[in-house]
Design a protein around this motif. Structure first.
Motif, PDB file in Angstrom:
ATOM      1  N   PRO A  78      17.548  21.113 -30.998  1.00  0.00           N
ATOM      2  CA  PRO A  78      18.855  21.732 -30.807  1.00  0.00           C
ATOM      3  C   PRO A  78      19.530  21.185 -29.560  1.00  0.00           C
ATOM      4  N   ARG A  79      20.710  20.924 -29.694  1.00  0.00           N
ATOM      5  CA  ARG A  79      21.460  20.411 -28.547  1.00  0.00           C
ATOM      6  C   ARG A  79      22.901  20.839 -28.720  1.00  0.00           C
ATOM      7  N   PRO A  80      23.342  21.788 -27.947  1.00  0.00           N
ATOM      8  CA  PRO A  80      24.725  22.225 -28.112  1.00  0.00           C
ATOM      9  C   PRO A  80      25.698  21.104 -27.770  1.00  0.00           C
ATOM     10  N   MET A 108      24.634   7.446 -15.474  1.00  0.00           N
ATOM     11  CA  MET A 108      25.411   8.460 -14.788  1.00  0.00           C
ATOM     12  C   MET A 108      25.375   9.771 -15.567  1.00  0.00           C
ATOM     13  N   THR A 109      25.697  10.814 -14.903  1.00  0.00           N
ATOM     14  CA  THR A 109      25.754  12.108 -15.563  1.00  0.00           C
ATOM     15  C   THR A 109      26.837  12.096 -16.643  1.00  0.00           C
ATOM     16  N   GLY A 110      26.490  12.677 -17.735  1.00  0.00           N
ATOM     17  CA  GLY A 110      27.438  12.809 -18.823  1.00  0.00           C
ATOM     18  C   GLY A 110      27.647  11.550 -19.637  1.00  0.00           C
ATOM     19  N   THR A 111      26.840  10.550 -19.450  1.00  0.00           N
ATOM     20  CA  THR A 111      27.053   9.300 -20.186  1.00  0.00           C
ATOM     21  C   THR A 111      26.251   9.211 -21.492  1.00  0.00           C
ATOM     22  N   GLY A 112      25.452  10.231 -21.760  1.00  0.00           N
ATOM     23  CA  GLY A 112      24.786  10.244 -23.057  1.00  0.00           C
ATOM     24  C   GLY A 112      23.285   9.983 -23.018  1.00  0.00           C
ATOM     25  N   LYS A 113      22.652  10.230 -21.906  1.00  0.00           N
ATOM     26  CA  LYS A 113      21.185  10.032 -21.842  1.00  0.00           C
ATOM     27  C   LYS A 113      20.482  11.038 -22.756  1.00  0.00           C
ATOM     28  N   THR A 114      20.824  12.301 -22.541  1.00  0.00           N
ATOM     29  CA  THR A 114      20.182  13.329 -23.366  1.00  0.00           C
ATOM     30  C   THR A 114      20.610  13.190 -24.826  1.00  0.00           C
ATOM     31  N   PHE A 164      31.238  16.841 -14.954  1.00  0.00           N
ATOM     32  CA  PHE A 164      31.301  15.885 -16.050  1.00  0.00           C
ATOM     33  C   PHE A 164      30.459  16.276 -17.260  1.00  0.00           C
ATOM     34  N   ASN A 165      29.722  17.332 -17.104  1.00  0.00           N
ATOM     35  CA  ASN A 165      28.863  17.698 -18.217  1.00  0.00           C
ATOM     36  C   ASN A 165      28.658  19.205 -18.217  1.00  0.00           C
ATOM     37  N   ALA A 166      29.128  19.834 -19.284  1.00  0.00           N
ATOM     38  CA  ALA A 166      29.007  21.283 -19.362  1.00  0.00           C
ATOM     39  C   ALA A 166      27.534  21.716 -19.389  1.00  0.00           C
TER      40      ALA A 166
HETATM   41  N1  LIG Z   1      27.240   8.174 -27.919  1.00  0.00           N
HETATM   42  C1  LIG Z   1      27.771   9.381 -27.940  1.00  0.00           C
HETATM   43  N2  LIG Z   1      28.496   9.770 -29.006  1.00  0.00           N
HETATM   44  C2  LIG Z   1      29.046  10.972 -29.023  1.00  0.00           C
HETATM   45  N3  LIG Z   1      28.933  11.899 -28.053  1.00  0.00           N
HETATM   46  C3  LIG Z   1      28.236  11.555 -26.955  1.00  0.00           C
HETATM   47  C4  LIG Z   1      27.605  10.306 -26.859  1.00  0.00           C
HETATM   48  N4  LIG Z   1      26.970  10.260 -25.689  1.00  0.00           N
HETATM   49  C5  LIG Z   1      27.175  11.447 -25.090  1.00  0.00           C
HETATM   50  N5  LIG Z   1      27.917  12.226 -25.866  1.00  0.00           N
HETATM   51  C6  LIG Z   1      28.348  13.562 -25.510  1.00  0.00           C
HETATM   52  O1  LIG Z   1      28.639  13.556 -24.151  1.00  0.00           O
HETATM   53  C7  LIG Z   1      28.195  14.751 -23.574  1.00  0.00           C
HETATM   54  C8  LIG Z   1      27.266  14.463 -22.435  1.00  0.00           C
HETATM   55  O2  LIG Z   1      26.188  13.807 -22.919  1.00  0.00           O
HETATM   56  P1  LIG Z   1      24.741  13.987 -22.308  1.00  0.00           P
HETATM   57  O3  LIG Z   1      24.522  15.369 -21.959  1.00  0.00           O
HETATM   58  O4  LIG Z   1      23.808  13.340 -23.192  1.00  0.00           O
HETATM   59  O5  LIG Z   1      24.885  13.227 -20.962  1.00  0.00           O
HETATM   60  P2  LIG Z   1      23.764  12.979 -19.900  1.00  0.00           P
HETATM   61  O6  LIG Z   1      23.771  11.598 -19.525  1.00  0.00           O
HETATM   62  O7  LIG Z   1      22.520  13.522 -20.396  1.00  0.00           O
HETATM   63  O8  LIG Z   1      24.263  13.906 -18.708  1.00  0.00           O
HETATM   64  P3  LIG Z   1      23.419  14.559 -17.581  1.00  0.00           P
HETATM   65  O9  LIG Z   1      22.816  13.498 -16.810  1.00  0.00           O
HETATM   66  O10 LIG Z   1      24.374  15.367 -16.804  1.00  0.00           O
HETATM   67  O11 LIG Z   1      22.461  15.408 -18.286  1.00  0.00           O
HETATM   68  C9  LIG Z   1      27.553  15.521 -24.641  1.00  0.00           C
HETATM   69  O12 LIG Z   1      28.425  16.502 -25.114  1.00  0.00           O
HETATM   70  C10 LIG Z   1      27.274  14.548 -25.711  1.00  0.00           C
HETATM   71  O13 LIG Z   1      27.369  15.121 -26.993  1.00  0.00           O
END
Ligand SMILES: Nc1ncnc2c1ncn2[C@@H]1O[C@H](COP(=O)(O)OP(=O)(O)OP(=O)(O)O)[C@@H](O)[C@H]1O
Length: 956
Positions: free
Chosen positions: A6-8, A297-303, A414-416
């Protein structure tokens, strides 16, 4: 995939103030992001030091236009030799796996407003050059050439993990439409199947181990779409070409960045997984350690990349799917999987599987502090850490989802739902050759517990790093950011130093970690093994580039993106992996062996079996002890019965003694009666009159009889009876009958005694004998009863205590009892004989009494004149009567004398001076012995016979 974690949904990143720590740049090297550096490297036909990578191979991907490939020829040549060398173990490929790309599209980025339309980087390379970068040309553990055999039929495993049949033919991808070639590539690691030119061998020999090790590291960059930007018109300074694995930046410090993979905004998670982790996961299943981590970076899509969503599962769920697919496709081995999940938050390690879910900041205060330890076999590991054994993909996904729930997240600019910690999923794979289930050998091996091979242990680490945030408003976020930044900075430093070190020494890294700051952060310490070359490594760097005017296009955002790209390039150049297949641990000895669960379970099973056998033996032993206990109880019972029997025997003995005494006493009575009443010597008993008091008691009954003395009533009593044959009623020759003085007679005795010839005493004797007879009859009845009782007791004891009468201690006792019974019977017979004697005596006495009565009647009828004649003539009637009476008495005496004579002749009666003695049955005594003569009744207890005799004497 329905079981996706699950990942909101997260809010799209729109800010531009994300920051990653600046990477330490090796002094001896230029930035890998510099195009000139890249070109220089390529022109030397060396393994590129930069992160730039080649396009997919046309040989393995027909869909890929050959024109896009531009690899140096020398690489292709060396690749062929690598296949042969793979036989010898070290497999080195500098290229990255490229599965079929049917859906691959060339990214056509709009021309940057700052430059021309033509991609600058592509201009510098020819298709021929790109061909050298074909991954098939340099087989590695992480490209297709390193894959194993093709398994077309998935068989059900009967090992520790049982996986149901796959719902679809594709085993690795979550998307049915996406076909993987993972299971169809040849495995150069185990068999030389690589096709190539004949000159490949000589080329491969020229390769250095350094370049070989690099082939085991994959660095990829993924570009996150910017929701706020117009994707069709992104910032013109950036150009992304996933086909060429190229990211080009035309701004300040710009350049072309080539990586093993570049994923454009439209590339989905399945594609990302297939390129960065699929083969690595397979290698892990084959026994290599593997590490995949996301950096950015934060919010760039790692998770998003690592976990994915329900509709687009990420690396972790897809890896899990592949793990179980591999297990299903490998029936020759049995597997055991255990999983742990930890996070590094503010430089502290927390066990996500032991924490309460909720993901709140602060964690579980009760949790024991987890420390990092190092072991020569395990490397660096966290302890104590909960490990859960999983047996199905669903179970494994649930475990990880539980850890996700516990992971710390918070809303950032940058990331909820920003991950505020580094999260590490570790899946430990244990496997061993399955024992042959068929055939005698396999069966024997199973039975004997002999193991056909050791257990192979490998670890797959899937790491989602936290992203930094410089512009945090709250103190807590800033603190978190500081820790995150510090660990990421340390990671960058380690990688930079690795790169520097490699440049100087030309070796594959500092395994000892002496000169590298692994210990400066928990993250680098935990990644030490992977960074120092023990593991296959795949790094996914995520970036976000925005259109002009968007937050992602802000200058500091761009700076962080460039930092990420530099990190990726440096990692690709710095990390040299010489990952080897994990050694198979044999047996349970040592620490390493002890942690091999598969083996440990085997040992436990063997131990349990042994315990069972021991238990069974103990049970049989306890059966023996039961027998012993039974025997002891039986002995106790026997002893108790014996004691009881002895008591009863003692009682019987006492009773017998009492009986004997009583019999003797009665004998004395009988003998006294006979001896006194029928004196063999013919003399009257010297016993004079005395009060008769007889007390016979037996069993508590008392009978007493008193015969009144009539002392002085018969003064003419003869002094003696001279007749040898008669002691009763014999009148002395000169004796006169003294009549009563008229004071009346007391009863019958008096009337009898009136005869004055001894006949009166006959009645008294008769009475006394009858009383005696009654006593003895009663006594005999009592004796009989007693004997009967004794017999019953004896027989019942014998039958209860001992079933075998001829065995045991009762044998002697039985004889004893039998002897007693025999004695008793003899006594009874003797008593009966005496009774018979008495009966005969009584008959004689009665006869005498009748004679006397007749004489009395005649005498009464005679005339007084006649009666005056004191001297009867011989011819008178009175004389005749007297004569008949005398004859009767004589007759009785004769009878008695005969009886006594019989007794004497049979030895049962001894005649003495003062009477006769009846001996006990079977005892014959010489009549001349003094003991017989001296025998007389005790003085203190006058017997009935004595009393009778006394009465008779008085009457005479
Ligand atoms: N390739 C992608 N396609 C669509 N949505 C994306 C993609 N990458 C990230 N997102 C969206 O961007 C948001 C942030 O992504 P994510 O939480 O994965 O970032 P993060 O790098 O893990 O941030 P943090 O380091 O703060 O945890 C999420 O809502 C995610 O659904």
């Amino acid at each position: 995939m329905a079981t996706a974690l699950p990942r909101p949904p997260r809010a799209s990143t729109s800010g531009s103030n994300m920051a990653l720590p600046s990477l330490t740049v090796p002094k001896t090297r230029k930035s890998t992001g510099n195009f000139s550096s890249l070109e220089s490297t390529k022109s030397n036909h060396q393994t590129p030091k930069s992160g730039l990578r080649r396009a997919p191979s046309a040989a393995t991907d027909p869909a890929t236009p050959a024109s896009t490939l531009a690899l140096p020829q020398s690489r292709a040549v060396s690749t062929l030799s690598a296949g042969a060398k793979a036989l010898n173990k070290k497999i080195s490929i500098g290229s990255f796996p490229q599965p079929p790309r049917g859906d691959m599209r060339s990214i056509s980025m709009p021309a940057s407003p700052l430059g021309n339309d033509k991609p600058r980087s592509r201009k510098s390379k020819t298709p021929k050059d790109l061909a050298h970068l074909s991954y098939m040309s340099t087989p590695s553990l992480l490209n297709g050439s390193g894959e194993g055999k093709s398994i077309n039929s998935a068989r059900m495993s009967d090992g520790l993990i049982s996986v149901s049949s796959p719902p679809h033919s594709r085993s690795s991808s979550a998307q049915d439409s996406y076909s993987t070639s993972a299971t169809t590539y040849e495995d150069s690691a185990e068999g030389p199947t690589q096709k190539g030119d004949s000159n490949s061998a000589s080329s491969s020999e020229k390769r250095s181990s350094h370049s070989e090790g690099k082939g085991n590291v994959i660095v990829s960059v993924r570009v996150r779409p910017d929701a706020n930007a117009d994707q069709t018109n992104p910032d013109g300074e950036w150009m992304v070409d996933s086909r060429k694995s190229l990211i080009a930046y035309r701004g300040k410090e710009g350049g072309d960045h080539y990586y093993d993979n570049v994923f454009a905004t439209h590339d989905n998670n399945a594609r990302v997984y297939d390129h960065i982790a699929k083969r690595l996961v397979r290698r892990v299943m084959e026994g290599y350690h593997g590490t995949v981590f996301a950096y950015g970076m934060t919010g760039t899509g790692k998770t998003f990349s690592m976990q994915g969503t329900a509709t687009s599962p990420g690396v972790i769920p897809l890896a899990i799917t592949d793990i179980f697919s591999y297990i299903r496709e490998t029936p020759s081995r049995e597997f055991l999987l255990r999983v742990s999940y930890l996070e590094i938050y503010n430089e502290r390690i927390h066990d996500l599987l032991s924490m309460a879910t909720g993901g709140s900041i602060g964690g579980n205060p009760q949790q024991e502090e987890i420390k990092l330890r190092e072991d020569s076999k395990r490397g660096v590991y966290a302890t104590p850490l909960k490990e859960e054994i999983v047996q199905s993909p669903t179970q494994l996904l649930r475990v990880i989802a539980r850890g996700d729930q516990a992971r710390r997240t918070a809303s950032t600019q940058f990331n909820a739902r920003s991950s505020r910690s580094h999260a590490v999923v570790q899946i430990v794979v244990e496997s061993r050759e399955r024992m042959s289930s068929g055939g005698a050998a396999g069966w024997d091996a199973k039975r004997s517990g002999i193991l056909p091979g050791g257990v192979r242990v490998s670890t797959l680490s899937l790491i989602d790093l936290a992203g930094s945030e410089k512009a945090a408003e709250s103190k807590e976020r800033r603190q978190e950011g500081a820790h995150i930044n510090k660990s990421l900075l340390t990671l960058g430093t380690v990688i930079a130093k690795l790169s520097e070190w490699n440049d100087k020494e030309g070796k594959a890294g500092d395994k000892e970690g002496k000169h590298l700051p692994y210990r400066d952060s928990k993250l680098t310490r935990l990644l030490q093994g992977a960074l120092s070359g023990n593991s296959l490594v795949s790094i996914l760097c995520t970036i976000q580039i925005g259109a002009a005017g968007s937050p992602a296009s802000a200058s500091h955002h761009t700076g962080e993106t460039l930092n990420t790209l530099k990190f990726a390039s440096r990692a690709k150049n710095s990390i040299v992996s010489h990952a080897k297949r994990a050694e198979e641990a044999l047996g349970g000895g040592g620490d390493g062996g002890a942690r091999v669960l598969l083996e440990r379970y085997r040992m436990e099973i063997a131990e349990l079996k042994q315990q069972l056998e021991t238990q069974a033996r103990k049970n049989s032993g306890s059966e023996n002890s039961d027998k012993e206990r039974d025997e002891q109880l039986e002995k106790a019972r026997v002893q108790e019965a014996t004691e009881r029997h002895e008591e009863q025997m003692l009682e019987m003995q006492l009773a017998r003694t009492a009986l004997k005494e009583r019999i003797e006493h009665l004998n004395r009575l009988i003998l006294s009666s006979k001896s006194l009443g029928v004196n063999s010597s013919g003399t009257t008993s010297s016993l004079s009159h005395y009060a008769r008091f007889s007390q016979l008691s037996f069993n508590g009954s008392v009978r007493s009889s008193i015969a009144t003395s009539n002392g002085g009533r018969y003064p003419e009593r003869t002094s003696s009876l001279t007749s040898a044959s008669s002691t009763v009623g014999r009148r002395s020759s000169g004796g006169q009958r003294i009549m009563s003085d008229g004071d009346g007679r007391d009863g019958e005795e008096d009337s009898v005694g009136e005869l004055g010839d001894g006949t009166a005493s006959l009645t008294a004797q008769n009475r006394a004998l009858q009383a005696d007879l009654a006593d003895k009859t009663r006594y005999i009845a009592t004796l009989e009863k007693r004997l009967l009782h004794a017999r019953r007791a004896s027989s019942s004891r014998t039958s209860v205590g001992f079933t075998a009468p001829n065995k045991g201690i009762m044998v002697g006792e039985d004889h004893s009892v039998a002897a007693v019974l025999k004695d008793k019977d003899a006594e009874i017979a003797d008593l009966r004989a005496r009774l018979d004697d008495k009966d005969r005596m009584l008959a004689a006495l009665r006869s005498a009494a009748r004679t006397r009565d007749t004489a009395d009647a005649v005498e009464t009828r005679l005339p007084l004149s006649l009666s005056d004649s004191r001297v009867p003539s011989a011819t008178s009637p009175m004389a005749a009567q007297s004569k008949r009476r005398t004859q009767s008495v004589d007759e009785m005496n004769r009878m008695l004398e005969e009886m006594i004579q019989d007794g004497v002749e049979t030895g049962h009666i001894i005649r003495g001076v003062r009477g006769s003695v009846r001996l006990p049955l079977g005892q014959k005594v010489d009549t001349h012995t003094s003991s017989a003569r001296d025998c007389e009744p005790p003085r203190g207890s006058p017997t009935t016979a004595q009393r009778t005799q006394a009465t008779a004497t008085e009457g005479v």
